[in-house]
Design a protein around this motif. Sequence first.
Motif, PDB file in Angstrom:
ATOM      1  N   LYS A 148      57.511  48.644  46.582  1.00 52.10           N
ATOM      2  CA  LYS A 148      56.244  48.313  47.250  1.00 52.10           C
ATOM      3  C   LYS A 148      56.519  47.505  48.508  1.00 52.10           C
ATOM      4  N   ARG A 208      49.639  40.866  49.653  1.00 46.80           N
ATOM      5  CA  ARG A 208      49.506  40.732  48.195  1.00 46.80           C
ATOM      6  C   ARG A 208      50.887  40.953  47.602  1.00 46.80           C
ATOM      7  N   TYR A 243      32.581  48.674  43.004  1.00 41.60           N
ATOM      8  CA  TYR A 243      33.727  48.532  42.098  1.00 41.60           C
ATOM      9  C   TYR A 243      33.426  47.467  41.026  1.00 41.60           C
TER      10      TYR A 243
HETATM   11  C1  LIG Z   1      43.048  49.772  42.964  1.00 41.60           C
HETATM   12  C2  LIG Z   1      44.126  50.325  43.808  1.00 41.60           C
HETATM   13  C3  LIG Z   1      44.026  51.620  44.327  1.00 41.60           C
HETATM   14  C4  LIG Z   1      42.767  52.418  44.235  1.00 41.60           C
HETATM   15  O1  LIG Z   1      41.891  52.025  45.257  1.00 41.60           O
HETATM   16  P1  LIG Z   1      40.502  52.776  45.465  1.00 41.60           P
HETATM   17  O2  LIG Z   1      39.906  52.071  46.619  1.00 41.60           O
HETATM   18  O3  LIG Z   1      39.729  52.574  44.209  1.00 41.60           O
HETATM   19  O4  LIG Z   1      40.814  54.189  45.704  1.00 41.60           O
HETATM   20  C5  LIG Z   1      45.129  52.158  44.960  1.00 41.60           C
HETATM   21  N1  LIG Z   1      46.267  51.444  45.104  1.00 41.60           N
HETATM   22  C6  LIG Z   1      46.394  50.184  44.656  1.00 41.60           C
HETATM   23  C7  LIG Z   1      47.667  49.471  44.860  1.00 41.60           C
HETATM   24  C8  LIG Z   1      45.312  49.570  44.027  1.00 41.60           C
HETATM   25  O5  LIG Z   1      45.397  48.298  43.649  1.00 41.60           O
END
Ligand SMILES: *Cc1c(COP(=O)(O)O)cnc(C)c1O
Length: 385
Positions: free
Chosen positions: A133, A140, A357
């Motif tokens: 990552k 983050r 959400y």
């Molecule tokens: C929650 C999350 C997603 C999904 O994001 P959406 O906006 O719901 O599509 C993708 N990647 C990471 C790292 C997340 O924390």
Amino acid sequence: MELQDLYFRNTWLEIDLDAIAHNVSEMKKRLMNSEKIIAVIKANAYGHGDVQVAKAALESGADYLAVAFLDEAISIRRKGIDAPTIIYGALSPNYVEIAAEQNLTVTVYSKKWILEASRILREKNLRIKIHIKIDSGMGRLGVRSSEEFHEILNLIDSEIFELEGVYTHFSTADELDETYVHEQVEIFKKIIDSMPCKPPMIHCSNSAAALRFENIRFTAVRFGIGMYGLTPAVGIKNLLPYELKPALSFHTRLSQIKKVTAGSRISYGARYQSKEDEWIGTLPVGYADGWLRKLTGQEVLVNGKRVPIVGTICMDQCMIRLPFEIENGTQVTLIGKNGNNNISVEEVAERLDTINYEVVCGISVRVPRIFKRNGKIIEIKNGLF
Ligand SMILES: *Cc1c(COP(=O)(O)O)cnc(C)c1O
């Protein structure tokens, strides 16, 4: 029927798995053959039901699953899902052995992590799939410098680790101003370009980016909120390439109706006072179900008509004002369609000063989930038994 397939309360969520299938297959149509969909099913699939959503998504073109932490991953493994699954949160290296045994993919976010995990896995003679990552500007989780990234690459012993992916996460993909997203992409691209050998899965797009920007999908997208049929943000709703179908609706039934005289007080604090003789209905849903106290004044649907919630919302119940007497047991819709009317998750979110959400994730396990596929009920999940 098993006991957990039953529920005895008059409040429930309906999860339309056909909507999930639609949202995923429409996304799939817009991808190149080699581009994969990672279906994000963290937080019990945003409150929708992890295993049921995972199955519908995998059947409709998703290739991979993503959860936030190990317990969520174990939950879907226990329910028989063996599809590739990534944990994108920070897993303690102490538990990397469990993740390897469960055939999970984990996120490498620091040099320290890979050193500790290497030691444990080597000792146990285990191998695990990893995605590294990059923190390209979200601030983050992830590696911030190219130096640390390359140090990690050099520490990867292919007998212990299979480097399957590299990814990053955007902080503003759902905003109209695209400047910062492109800055993040540049940082990410530079790191990818510096890799002597690229892994098969390179991904940065959440739903907002996957739906809006086709040229930054690399080899996979992470599809969360859009899969549930909800817009990543109200401001970009009209930029979406296809109609998202919301999968969740929230319903209850009138438990009692009474006529109160003008000046009567309703609920805790006696805050609501009827202006005239009024029909007051009691609903068996309250803040412990995720129907929060701030929703006083919010409308609900009865026989296709909007009526207001009056008085303080209690833990398990709340009251509505009805235009006339309506039969006990009448269905009342808190979120979703009822007759020709609809209350969106976004409407409830606006009332709560939050985002869609948070509303769906907040609907508690006390509310049974009824799953529909091809228009028919296929499963009922009571979270309490
Ligand atoms: C929650 C999350 C997603 C999904 O994001 P959406 O906006 O719901 O599509 C993708 N990647 C990471 C790292 C997340 O924390």
